[in-house]
Motif scaffolding. Structure first.
Motif, PDB file in Angstrom:
ATOM      1  N   MET A  64      16.944  45.275  41.352  1.00  0.00           N
ATOM      2  CA  MET A  64      16.163  46.288  42.065  1.00  0.00           C
ATOM      3  C   MET A  64      16.595  46.391  43.527  1.00  0.00           C
ATOM      4  SD  MET A  64      12.330  45.969  40.409  1.00  0.00           S
ATOM      5  CE  MET A  64      12.224  44.178  40.493  1.00  0.00           C
ATOM      6  N   GLN A  65      16.979  45.263  44.110  1.00  0.00           N
ATOM      7  CA  GLN A  65      17.504  45.314  45.475  1.00  0.00           C
ATOM      8  C   GLN A  65      18.799  46.124  45.520  1.00  0.00           C
ATOM      9  OE1 GLN A  65      17.739  41.089  46.187  1.00  0.00           O
ATOM     10  NE2 GLN A  65      15.898  41.093  47.475  1.00  0.00           N
ATOM     11  N   ALA A  66      19.619  45.949  44.494  1.00  0.00           N
ATOM     12  CA  ALA A  66      20.868  46.718  44.427  1.00  0.00           C
ATOM     13  C   ALA A  66      20.578  48.208  44.292  1.00  0.00           C
ATOM     14  CB  ALA A  66      21.705  46.229  43.247  1.00  0.00           C
ATOM     15  N   ALA A  67      19.588  48.541  43.464  1.00  0.00           N
ATOM     16  CA  ALA A  67      19.239  49.956  43.268  1.00  0.00           C
ATOM     17  C   ALA A  67      18.726  50.570  44.572  1.00  0.00           C
ATOM     18  CB  ALA A  67      18.185  50.076  42.178  1.00  0.00           C
ATOM     19  N   ALA A  68      18.014  49.789  45.367  1.00  0.00           N
ATOM     20  CA  ALA A  68      17.470  50.308  46.620  1.00  0.00           C
ATOM     21  C   ALA A  68      18.565  50.573  47.643  1.00  0.00           C
ATOM     22  CB  ALA A  68      16.447  49.316  47.182  1.00  0.00           C
ATOM     23  N   ARG A  69      19.699  49.859  47.533  1.00  0.00           N
ATOM     24  CA  ARG A  69      20.770  49.971  48.531  1.00  0.00           C
ATOM     25  C   ARG A  69      22.000  50.731  48.029  1.00  0.00           C
ATOM     26  NH1 ARG A  69      17.942  45.353  49.332  1.00  0.00           N
ATOM     27  NH2 ARG A  69      17.660  44.612  51.476  1.00  0.00           N
ATOM     28  N   PHE A  70      22.004  51.093  46.771  1.00  0.00           N
ATOM     29  CA  PHE A  70      23.192  51.704  46.172  1.00  0.00           C
ATOM     30  C   PHE A  70      23.440  53.102  46.745  1.00  0.00           C
ATOM     31  CE2 PHE A  70      25.181  53.967  42.472  1.00  0.00           C
ATOM     32  CZ  PHE A  70      26.417  53.344  42.583  1.00  0.00           C
ATOM     33  N   GLU A  71      24.712  53.366  47.057  1.00  0.00           N
ATOM     34  CA  GLU A  71      25.130  54.677  47.554  1.00  0.00           C
ATOM     35  C   GLU A  71      26.037  55.316  46.513  1.00  0.00           C
ATOM     36  OE1 GLU A  71      24.204  56.265  50.137  1.00  0.00           O
ATOM     37  OE2 GLU A  71      23.029  54.699  51.137  1.00  0.00           O
ATOM     38  N   PRO A  72      25.507  56.198  45.665  1.00  0.00           N
ATOM     39  CA  PRO A  72      26.315  56.789  44.582  1.00  0.00           C
ATOM     40  C   PRO A  72      27.505  57.598  45.073  1.00  0.00           C
ATOM     41  CG  PRO A  72      24.203  57.922  44.810  1.00  0.00           C
ATOM     42  CD  PRO A  72      24.128  56.712  45.667  1.00  0.00           C
TER      43      PRO A  72
END
Length: 296
Positions: free
Chosen positions: A84-92
């Motif tokens: 979830m931390q990765a999803a919050a910081r992910f830049e597609p």
């Protein structure tokens, strides 16, 4: 430190793993759409689909760390936090697959959890110790497989060079990993009720020694008080500033000279004269001057 899961928890965990592994894989295009919807519109439905689809990545990472003795369900839970931390910081827009980006976050969350809970003694407080903790077993197994023998000093040296840590750190971590935490309240064996803590020596002073020490301190305080009465005001001021103050508060001869309006050498003479008077007064009680730490 031993960790256990009851049968109900294990069955619930197994159902969750089966359900997560059956989630469909995402194409690059659909993954981009979901990540963009969450980033731009805070679309929770898109976030949930993204998380569910990559929960298999969390489970895979958790399984690789299960030999540390912690419940797999706890590892999965911590890995989910990392996901979830990765999803919050992910830049597609950077055109990197979410699985590639999330792997580091998942592994880091699981490793931090293991370091906090593997032992009641804090392990891996620095980056080098953390690397050593998670790589020592693997490197040791490789060396032992190649040599056909146990890990020797040469093998420990190789591990230290490979991980860029001190040899003493390798030796210390090897000892930590070879043992496990044990409660001091654990019984010695099944036949005795005695616990490990029953055999720990109490290094504190006993009642008799404590009483004697207390009496000696009070006696020395009385001797010192009586001895100080034989000094004049200036001599007492010098002794209190030079001999009875805490180490960090001791006043220099020069400072005392300025304060008393005399030279540094004169302060030294007054101090020596005062010490002589104190020695004579203390010796009248049959004590030694160094009992009061008054020796020059």
């Amino acid at each position: 430190m031993a960790h256990y899961e009851d049968s109900q928890t294990q069955r619930a965990g197994a159902r969750f793993i089966r359900r997560s592994m059956s989630e469909p894989l995402l194409s690059r295009e659909h993954e981009f759409e979901l990540a963009s919807a969450w980033r731009d519109r805070q679309d929770e439905a898109a976030l949930h689909e993204l998380i569910r689809s990559y929960m298999r990545l969390v489970i895979s990472s958790a399984m690789r760390f299960r030999h540390y003795g912690l419940p797999v369900s706890d590892l999965v839970q911590e890995g989910s936090v990392g996901l979830m931390q990765a999803a919050a910081r992910f830049e597609p827009d950077r055109e990197v697959r979410f699985s590639t980006y999330a792997t580091w976050w998942i592994r880091s969350a699981i490793q931090d959890f293991i370091l906090r809970n593997w032992s009641i003694v804090r392990t891996g407080t620095t980056a080098s110790q953390k690397s050593l903790f998670f790589n020592l077993r693997r490197l040791r197994a490789q060396i032992e497989e190649n040599s056909g023998a146990g890990l020797d000093d040469e093998g420990r040296g190789k591990i230290a060079r490979d991980l860029k840590v001190a040899l003493s750190d390798v030796e210390s971590m090897e000892i930590r990993l070879s043992g496990s935490d044990q409660s001091l309240n654990a019984s010695l064996n099944e036949e005795e009720e005695a616990e490990w803590q029953d055999f720990l020596a109490d290094e504190r002073a006993g009642p008799e020694d404590s009483t004697m020490q207390s009496f000696d301190i009070q006696q020395r305080s009385r001797w010192l008080k009586d001895a100080l009465e034989c000094l004049d005001t200036r001599e007492r001021q010098i002794i209190e500033a030079r001999r009875l103050a805490e180490d960090e508060d001791v006043v220099t001869l020069e400072t005392l000279g300025h304060r008393l309006g005399v030279s540094k050498e004169r302060v030294r003479q007054l101090e020596n004269r005062a010490l002589g008077k104190l020695r004579s007064a203390v010796m009248q009680h049959g004590a030694r001057p160094n009992d009061l730490m008054l020796e020059a």
